[in-house]
Design a protein around this motif. Structure first.
Motif, PDB file in Angstrom:
ATOM      1  N   GLU A   9       0.840  -1.186   0.000  1.00  0.00           N
ATOM      2  CA  GLU A   9       0.000   0.000   0.000  1.00  0.00           C
ATOM      3  C   GLU A   9       0.878   1.240   0.000  1.00  0.00           C
ATOM      4  OE1 GLU A   9      -3.326   1.858  -0.613  1.00  0.00           O
ATOM      5  OE2 GLU A   9      -3.353  -0.298  -0.204  1.00  0.00           O
ATOM      6  N   TYR A  10       0.518   2.229  -0.827  1.00  0.00           N
ATOM      7  CA  TYR A  10       1.275   3.471  -0.865  1.00  0.00           C
ATOM      8  C   TYR A  10       0.835   4.374   0.275  1.00  0.00           C
ATOM      9  CZ  TYR A  10       2.872   1.916  -5.414  1.00  0.00           C
ATOM     10  OH  TYR A  10       3.443   1.185  -6.434  1.00  0.00           O
ATOM     11  N   THR A  11       1.759   5.213   0.741  1.00  0.00           N
ATOM     12  CA  THR A  11       1.511   6.009   1.936  1.00  0.00           C
ATOM     13  C   THR A  11       0.541   7.155   1.686  1.00  0.00           C
ATOM     14  OG1 THR A  11       3.431   7.408   1.468  1.00  0.00           O
ATOM     15  CG2 THR A  11       3.783   5.489   2.871  1.00  0.00           C
ATOM     16  N   GLY A  12       0.437   7.591   0.439  1.00  0.00           N
ATOM     17  CA  GLY A  12      -0.529   8.615   0.115  1.00  0.00           C
ATOM     18  C   GLY A  12      -0.128  10.015   0.528  1.00  0.00           C
ATOM     19  N   ARG A  13       1.153  10.366   0.301  1.00  0.00           N
ATOM     20  CA  ARG A  13       1.575  11.723   0.647  1.00  0.00           C
ATOM     21  C   ARG A  13       0.882  12.759  -0.230  1.00  0.00           C
ATOM     22  NH1 ARG A  13       7.882  11.436  -0.724  1.00  0.00           N
ATOM     23  NH2 ARG A  13       7.561   9.369   0.134  1.00  0.00           N
ATOM     24  N   GLY A  14       0.430  12.323  -1.417  1.00  0.00           N
ATOM     25  CA  GLY A  14      -0.375  13.182  -2.270  1.00  0.00           C
ATOM     26  C   GLY A  14       0.429  14.157  -3.111  1.00  0.00           C
ATOM     27  N   LEU A  15      -0.172  14.538  -4.225  1.00  0.00           N
ATOM     28  CA  LEU A  15       0.402  15.545  -5.113  1.00  0.00           C
ATOM     29  C   LEU A  15      -0.753  16.407  -5.594  1.00  0.00           C
ATOM     30  CD1 LEU A  15       2.900  16.585  -6.631  1.00  0.00           C
ATOM     31  CD2 LEU A  15       2.342  15.002  -8.482  1.00  0.00           C
ATOM     32  N   HIS A  16      -0.647  17.708  -5.355  1.00  0.00           N
ATOM     33  CA  HIS A  16      -1.737  18.628  -5.644  1.00  0.00           C
ATOM     34  C   HIS A  16      -1.327  19.636  -6.711  1.00  0.00           C
ATOM     35  CE1 HIS A  16      -3.653  16.955  -2.089  1.00  0.00           C
ATOM     36  NE2 HIS A  16      -2.533  17.197  -1.429  1.00  0.00           N
ATOM     37  N   ARG A  17      -2.298  20.045  -7.500  1.00  0.00           N
ATOM     38  CA  ARG A  17      -2.026  20.967  -8.605  1.00  0.00           C
ATOM     39  C   ARG A  17      -1.352  22.242  -8.126  1.00  0.00           C
ATOM     40  NH1 ARG A  17      -0.311  23.719 -11.653  1.00  0.00           N
ATOM     41  NH2 ARG A  17      -1.063  24.523 -13.656  1.00  0.00           N
ATOM     42  N   HIS A 192      -3.760   6.944  -7.407  1.00  0.00           N
ATOM     43  CA  HIS A 192      -2.519   7.688  -7.525  1.00  0.00           C
ATOM     44  C   HIS A 192      -2.774   9.079  -8.120  1.00  0.00           C
ATOM     45  CE1 HIS A 192      -1.017   3.710  -6.833  1.00  0.00           C
ATOM     46  NE2 HIS A 192      -1.391   3.279  -8.032  1.00  0.00           N
ATOM     47  N   ASP A 193      -1.841   9.981  -7.869  1.00  0.00           N
ATOM     48  CA  ASP A 193      -1.900  11.323  -8.447  1.00  0.00           C
ATOM     49  C   ASP A 193      -1.006  11.376  -9.682  1.00  0.00           C
ATOM     50  OD1 ASP A 193      -3.607  12.792  -6.566  1.00  0.00           O
ATOM     51  OD2 ASP A 193      -2.015  12.377  -5.118  1.00  0.00           O
ATOM     52  N   ARG A 194      -1.595  11.787 -10.801  1.00  0.00           N
ATOM     53  CA  ARG A 194      -0.854  11.881 -12.062  1.00  0.00           C
ATOM     54  C   ARG A 194      -1.135  13.234 -12.704  1.00  0.00           C
ATOM     55  NH1 ARG A 194      -2.837   7.227 -15.781  1.00  0.00           N
ATOM     56  NH2 ARG A 194      -1.178   8.046 -17.121  1.00  0.00           N
ATOM     57  N   PHE A 195      -0.071  13.918 -13.085  1.00  0.00           N
ATOM     58  CA  PHE A 195      -0.206  15.196 -13.771  1.00  0.00           C
ATOM     59  C   PHE A 195       0.635  15.169 -15.042  1.00  0.00           C
ATOM     60  CE2 PHE A 195      -1.500  16.347  -9.506  1.00  0.00           C
ATOM     61  CZ  PHE A 195      -2.580  17.190  -9.748  1.00  0.00           C
ATOM     62  N   LEU A 196       0.004  15.532 -16.147  1.00  0.00           N
ATOM     63  CA  LEU A 196       0.665  15.504 -17.453  1.00  0.00           C
ATOM     64  C   LEU A 196       0.861  16.926 -17.965  1.00  0.00           C
ATOM     65  CD1 LEU A 196       1.647  13.764 -19.896  1.00  0.00           C
ATOM     66  CD2 LEU A 196      -0.642  14.074 -20.857  1.00  0.00           C
ATOM     67  N   LYS A 199       3.475  20.209 -24.138  1.00  0.00           N
ATOM     68  CA  LYS A 199       4.006  21.432 -24.718  1.00  0.00           C
ATOM     69  C   LYS A 199       3.260  21.806 -25.989  1.00  0.00           C
ATOM     70  CE  LYS A 199       8.452  23.703 -25.365  1.00  0.00           C
ATOM     71  NZ  LYS A 199       9.933  23.507 -25.398  1.00  0.00           N
ATOM     72  N   SER A 200       3.018  23.099 -26.137  1.00  0.00           N
ATOM     73  CA  SER A 200       2.392  23.626 -27.346  1.00  0.00           C
ATOM     74  C   SER A 200       3.078  24.935 -27.695  1.00  0.00           C
ATOM     75  CB  SER A 200       0.891  23.863 -27.115  1.00  0.00           C
ATOM     76  OG  SER A 200       0.695  24.937 -26.208  1.00  0.00           O
ATOM     77  N   ASP A 201       2.597  25.598 -28.742  1.00  0.00           N
ATOM     78  CA  ASP A 201       3.168  26.892 -29.139  1.00  0.00           C
ATOM     79  C   ASP A 201       2.996  27.942 -28.049  1.00  0.00           C
ATOM     80  OD1 ASP A 201       3.859  25.766 -31.543  1.00  0.00           O
ATOM     81  OD2 ASP A 201       2.072  26.474 -32.593  1.00  0.00           O
ATOM     82  N   LYS A 202       2.028  27.711 -27.170  1.00  0.00           N
ATOM     83  CA  LYS A 202       1.745  28.682 -26.111  1.00  0.00           C
ATOM     84  C   LYS A 202       2.488  28.363 -24.810  1.00  0.00           C
ATOM     85  CE  LYS A 202      -2.885  29.670 -27.914  1.00  0.00           C
ATOM     86  NZ  LYS A 202      -4.342  29.685 -27.606  1.00  0.00           N
ATOM     87  N   GLY A 203       3.248  27.288 -24.818  1.00  0.00           N
ATOM     88  CA  GLY A 203       3.970  26.889 -23.615  1.00  0.00           C
ATOM     89  C   GLY A 203       3.483  25.546 -23.099  1.00  0.00           C
ATOM     90  N   TRP A 204       3.578  25.356 -21.791  1.00  0.00           N
ATOM     91  CA  TRP A 204       3.198  24.092 -21.181  1.00  0.00           C
ATOM     92  C   TRP A 204       1.791  24.170 -20.579  1.00  0.00           C
ATOM     93  CZ3 TRP A 204       6.023  19.783 -21.748  1.00  0.00           C
ATOM     94  CH2 TRP A 204       7.375  19.909 -22.074  1.00  0.00           C
ATOM     95  N   ALA A 205       0.979  23.174 -20.913  1.00  0.00           N
ATOM     96  CA  ALA A 205      -0.332  23.011 -20.290  1.00  0.00           C
ATOM     97  C   ALA A 205      -0.262  21.780 -19.393  1.00  0.00           C
ATOM     98  CB  ALA A 205      -1.413  22.832 -21.346  1.00  0.00           C
ATOM     99  N   VAL A 206      -0.964  21.825 -18.261  1.00  0.00           N
ATOM    100  CA  VAL A 206      -0.917  20.701 -17.328  1.00  0.00           C
ATOM    101  C   VAL A 206      -2.325  20.252 -16.987  1.00  0.00           C
ATOM    102  CG1 VAL A 206      -0.734  22.288 -15.369  1.00  0.00           C
ATOM    103  CG2 VAL A 206      -0.053  19.904 -15.105  1.00  0.00           C
ATOM    104  N   GLU A 207      -2.509  18.934 -16.971  1.00  0.00           N
ATOM    105  CA  GLU A 207      -3.808  18.349 -16.648  1.00  0.00           C
ATOM    106  C   GLU A 207      -3.621  17.177 -15.715  1.00  0.00           C
ATOM    107  OE1 GLU A 207      -6.713  19.027 -20.418  1.00  0.00           O
ATOM    108  OE2 GLU A 207      -5.182  17.479 -20.682  1.00  0.00           O
ATOM    109  N   ARG A 208      -4.613  16.983 -14.838  1.00  0.00           N
ATOM    110  CA  ARG A 208      -4.624  15.798 -13.976  1.00  0.00           C
ATOM    111  C   ARG A 208      -5.177  14.616 -14.758  1.00  0.00           C
ATOM    112  NH1 ARG A 208      -4.976  13.876  -8.594  1.00  0.00           N
ATOM    113  NH2 ARG A 208      -4.555  15.932  -7.662  1.00  0.00           N
ATOM    114  N   LEU A 209      -4.527  13.461 -14.635  1.00  0.00           N
ATOM    115  CA  LEU A 209      -4.982  12.250 -15.289  1.00  0.00           C
ATOM    116  C   LEU A 209      -5.595  11.300 -14.253  1.00  0.00           C
ATOM    117  CD1 LEU A 209      -1.969  11.429 -17.657  1.00  0.00           C
ATOM    118  CD2 LEU A 209      -4.012  12.801 -18.161  1.00  0.00           C
ATOM    119  N   SER A 210      -6.562  10.552 -14.686  1.00  0.00           N
ATOM    120  CA  SER A 210      -7.127   9.522 -13.818  1.00  0.00           C
ATOM    121  C   SER A 210      -6.072   8.448 -13.572  1.00  0.00           C
ATOM    122  CB  SER A 210      -8.364   8.906 -14.462  1.00  0.00           C
ATOM    123  OG  SER A 210      -8.845   7.825 -13.699  1.00  0.00           O
ATOM    124  N   PRO A 211      -6.015   7.926 -12.344  1.00  0.00           N
ATOM    125  CA  PRO A 211      -5.015   6.876 -12.073  1.00  0.00           C
ATOM    126  C   PRO A 211      -5.296   5.572 -12.793  1.00  0.00           C
ATOM    127  CG  PRO A 211      -6.471   7.136 -10.203  1.00  0.00           C
ATOM    128  CD  PRO A 211      -6.801   8.247 -11.157  1.00  0.00           C
TER     129      PRO A 211
END
Length: 211
Positions: A9-17, A192-196, A199-211
């Motif tokens: 089991e993972y400890t679940g320290r978490g990752l937030h936007r 799990h927490d996943r963030f993707l 890169k685009s012409d406008k820079g970096w976009a970030v989105e949360r992904l479903s685990p």
């Protein structure tokens, strides 16, 4: 061997936007520093995935030697199997498996050769034995015995005994220019927490992904 019950089991320290840097390279630097401070064994070891001319993927572990906003750099023999794959298809993927920290980072991008000057700068910083090894190994080629390798090492050592060892023309670096970077943090109940970052012409976009 049945591994269906082999789990932890993972400890679940978490990752937030709100905790993420807007620049994924800076976020990677933060995680890399933390891995180093926590004495994770070889945090710069990364799996490199390439694809051969038949479309078959191949993985191997290489060492990240430096990174910046331009990308992630590693070094190899330019006649090696990985280099031949990259010549055919420069699309590659990197994986940093920081498992004991319940983290991993996945990079997708294009690999391109760095300049000879940049390769030389790194080459002359290497230990002398590593410089000699670059001349000895025809990476990925079939070799009949280790004795032959040691014989070649002796020959090269004698050849360059009285001077500096030059950069081999067949050896140098690749830079993986990232197109996407994913940060994965283990969580309880496999949520799990996943963030993707993409890169685009406008820079970096970030989105949360479903685990």
């Amino acid at each position: 061997m049945d591994l269906s019950d082999f789990r932890r089991e993972y400890t679940g320290r978490g990752l937030h936007r709100e905790d993420l840097n807007e620049d994924p390279i800076r976020q990677f630097e933060t995680w890399f520093r933390q891995a180093t401070e926590l004495e994770f064994h070889e945090p710069n070891a990364m799996s490199l995935a390439t694809v051969d001319p038949k479309g078959r993927p191949l993985l191997r572990t290489v060492l990240l030697k430096y990174f910046d906003t331009a990308g992630f750099v590693f070094f190899t023999n330019y006649e090696s199997r990985k280099a031949q794959h990259i010549a055919e298809n420069p699309n590659v993927s990197l994986l940093f498996p920081w498992i004991t920290l319940e983290r991993q980072v996945i990079v997708q991008g294009r690999a391109e050769k760095i300049s000879a000057a940049e390769s030389l700068k790194y080459f002359i910083s290497r230990p002398r034995d590593s410089q000699l090894g670059a001349w000895v190994s025809q990476q990925s080629s079939v070799v009949s015995s280790r004795k032959l390798l040691m014989q070649k090492l002796h020959e090269v050592t004698e050849k360059f005994r009285d001077g500096e060892i030059p950069l081999p023309s067949f050896w140098g670096g690749f830079r993986v220019v990232p197109e996407t970077i994913e940060f994965w943090q283990g969580g309880p109940a496999r949520l799990h927490d996943r963030f993707l970052y993409e890169k685009s012409d406008k820079g970096w976009a970030v989105e949360r992904l479903s685990p």
